[in-house]
Design a protein around this motif. Structure first.
Motif, PDB file in Angstrom:
ATOM      1  N   THR A 167       0.825  -1.217   0.000  1.00 15.14           N
ATOM      2  CA  THR A 167       0.000   0.000   0.000  1.00 15.14           C
ATOM      3  C   THR A 167       0.856   1.261   0.000  1.00 15.14           C
ATOM      4  O   THR A 167       0.339   2.362  -0.130  1.00 15.14           O
ATOM      5  CB  THR A 167      -0.929   0.021   1.227  1.00 15.14           C
ATOM      6  OG1 THR A 167      -0.172  -0.187   2.418  1.00 15.14           O
ATOM      7  CG2 THR A 167      -1.981  -1.093   1.112  1.00 15.14           C
ATOM      8  N   ALA A 168       2.173   1.093   0.161  1.00  7.95           N
ATOM      9  CA  ALA A 168       3.128   2.201   0.147  1.00  7.95           C
ATOM     10  C   ALA A 168       4.521   1.591   0.032  1.00  7.95           C
ATOM     11  O   ALA A 168       4.694   0.378   0.196  1.00  7.95           O
ATOM     12  CB  ALA A 168       3.005   3.047   1.418  1.00  7.95           C
ATOM     13  N   PRO A 169       5.547   2.402  -0.223  1.00 11.36           N
ATOM     14  CA  PRO A 169       6.897   1.844  -0.347  1.00 11.36           C
ATOM     15  C   PRO A 169       7.437   1.314   0.992  1.00 11.36           C
ATOM     16  O   PRO A 169       7.004   1.730   2.064  1.00 11.36           O
ATOM     17  CB  PRO A 169       7.733   3.046  -0.823  1.00 11.36           C
ATOM     18  CG  PRO A 169       6.744   4.013  -1.376  1.00 11.36           C
ATOM     19  CD  PRO A 169       5.497   3.830  -0.570  1.00 11.36           C
ATOM     20  N   GLY A 170       8.389   0.384   0.886  1.00  8.77           N
ATOM     21  CA  GLY A 170       9.123  -0.060   2.053  1.00  8.77           C
ATOM     22  C   GLY A 170       8.390  -1.049   2.936  1.00  8.77           C
ATOM     23  O   GLY A 170       7.248  -1.430   2.680  1.00  8.77           O
ATOM     24  N   HIS A 171       9.077  -1.449   4.022  1.00  9.02           N
ATOM     25  CA  HIS A 171       8.493  -2.394   4.965  1.00  9.02           C
ATOM     26  C   HIS A 171       7.218  -1.854   5.581  1.00  9.02           C
ATOM     27  O   HIS A 171       6.261  -2.591   5.830  1.00  9.02           O
ATOM     28  CB  HIS A 171       9.498  -2.709   6.088  1.00  9.02           C
ATOM     29  CG  HIS A 171      10.662  -3.548   5.664  1.00  9.02           C
ATOM     30  ND1 HIS A 171      11.656  -3.074   4.837  1.00  9.02           N
ATOM     31  CD2 HIS A 171      11.000  -4.834   5.942  1.00  9.02           C
ATOM     32  CE1 HIS A 171      12.550  -4.026   4.625  1.00  9.02           C
ATOM     33  NE2 HIS A 171      12.173  -5.112   5.282  1.00  9.02           N
ATOM     34  N   SER A 172       7.188  -0.555   5.839  1.00  8.66           N
ATOM     35  CA  SER A 172       6.012   0.050   6.479  1.00  8.66           C
ATOM     36  C   SER A 172       4.863   0.264   5.506  1.00  8.66           C
ATOM     37  O   SER A 172       3.815   0.786   5.886  1.00  8.66           O
ATOM     38  CB  SER A 172       6.396   1.388   7.120  1.00  8.66           C
ATOM     39  OG  SER A 172       6.886   2.301   6.144  1.00  8.66           O
ATOM     40  N   GLY A 173       5.063  -0.153   4.262  1.00 11.00           N
ATOM     41  CA  GLY A 173       4.006  -0.020   3.265  1.00 11.00           C
ATOM     42  C   GLY A 173       3.352  -1.341   2.911  1.00 11.00           C
ATOM     43  O   GLY A 173       2.713  -1.463   1.861  1.00 11.00           O
TER      44      GLY A 173
END
Length: 367
Positions: A167-173
């Motif tokens: 839902t967004a870039p990176g691990h936090s996405g």
């Protein structure tokens, strides 16, 4: 109820209630047998011990679930991999789903009414899970999922799937959803493995609409969900798997009794036993940690390495001590030998596990 009392009463009940499987070893029949066993155990209350009341459980330590799975495995009542998926997916739902969703859905899994799967790996994003590309975009009160999952276990038999999306870039996405497998836009294509079973499938998501209330946790919680799920896969599931492997060692010893006294055969059997016993000792520590309310983390990578080593050692020994049984027959030894080749891959490759052990447990850095 004490663990010893639980085991004693459970054994007495299983002795009086015949849940033996049929001789049909097709994947569909095995899954039907898993459902039958779960249903009988749930209706009798055994399957509900070790789970919280919020999901219709009867409470008690998680160790009771390990005892139940061990008895199921040692008696050969259900295929251990499919049976043990409750230990991977139910804790995830309890931890991340909205309470009302968990209360509605978890009993369906425990009671055998449904099978679930997990949609994590993708083409090019197996061990490197953080690079997944299946995307979810908001659309009013829904989310729309598009992408492909690969090596999704039992997807063709599953009613629901826990799906990781971007839902967004990176691990936090990375965000997780609990998706009904009959939702329009989902296509499942079974994959035949080299041991002749449709264990896995490709799953395609073509603009699949999922209600926002099926999100597990909040946007961006998917990576943490995966990190919490995988240690559960390496805890009670491995206790069940280890119990199953010990039954295979017993069978191997029986079939090779004519060679007992042969130094080479004895040494191979002893090495297989030692590998399994080491796994069991380590798995017991993990079970005690889980029963005590401890958090399972990267230390379960040790369990995974030991499982892969023990499983392959056992079936390598069977190949050596049962001449032509694996090469020239289509029996269970051949099927399980071929399946054991994946033991160092499924649930995270041994190479990845050793990296985790080196970096996160031994603090050896990235080199």
């Amino acid at each position: 109820m004490t663990v010893a009392g639980f085991r004693s009463d459970l054994r007495a009940w299983l002795d009086e209630n015949d849940l033996s499987p049929t001789n049909d070893r097709s994947r569909g029949a095995e899954l039907a047998q898993v459902s039958r066993v779960r249903r009988a155990l749930y209706e009798a209350g055994w399957m509900r011990y070790g789970w919280p009341a919020e999901v219709s459980g009867l409470g008690g330590p998680a160790l009771l679930r390990a005892v139940l799975g061990e008895e199921v495995a040692t008696r050969g009542l259900a295929e251990p991999g499919a049976y043990s998926m409750i230990e991977v997916l139910a804790p995830t739902m309890i931890s991340y789903a909205a309470p009302e969703l968990a209360a509605q859905m978890v009993p369906r899994l425990l009671s055998g009414a449904e099978h679930w799967c997990q949609g994590f790996s993708e083409p090019g994003s197996g061990s490197d899970l953080a690079s997944l590309a299946t995307r979810a975009v908001p659309d009013g009160e829904n989310w729309v999922i598009t992408g492909q999952k690969l090596w999704t276990g039992l997807a063709q038999f599953s009613t629901r799937c826990i799906v990781l999306t971007r839902t967004a870039p990176g691990h936090s996405g990375i965000t997780a959803f609990f998706v009904d497998m009959d939702t329009p836009g989902i296509t499942v294509r079974p994959l035949r493995t080299m041991h002749g079973v449709d264990d896995f499938a490709e799953v395609y998501f073509d603009e699949v609409v999922v209600p926002a209330d099926r999100m597990l946790g909040n946007p961006g919680d998917g990576w943490q969900l995966a990190m919490d799920l995988l240690p559960h896969e390496r805890s009670t599931c491995f206790w069940h798997r280890g119990a199953h492997l010990f039954t295979r060692l017993d069978r191997l010893i029986t079939q090779t009794s004519a060679t007992v006294g042969d130094a080479g055969a004895d040494a191979e059997l002893g090495a297989a036993y030692l590998a399994l016993h080491t796994l069991r000792c380590r798995s017991r520590l993990t079970q005690q940690r889980l029963a005590g309310g401890g958090h399972l983390g990267p230390e379960t990578s040790i369990d995974k390495v030991l499982l892969g080593t023990a499983e392959q050692k056992l079936f390598d020994t069977a190949r050596d001590l049962l001449p032509a049984e694996i090469e020239l027959t289509d029996g269970e030894w051949r099927t399980e030998f071929l399946y054991s080749r994946a033991a160092t891959i499924y649930g995270g490759t041994s190479e990845i596990q050793r990296n985790i052990i080196a970096r996160r447990l031994l603090d050896l850095g990235k080199e």
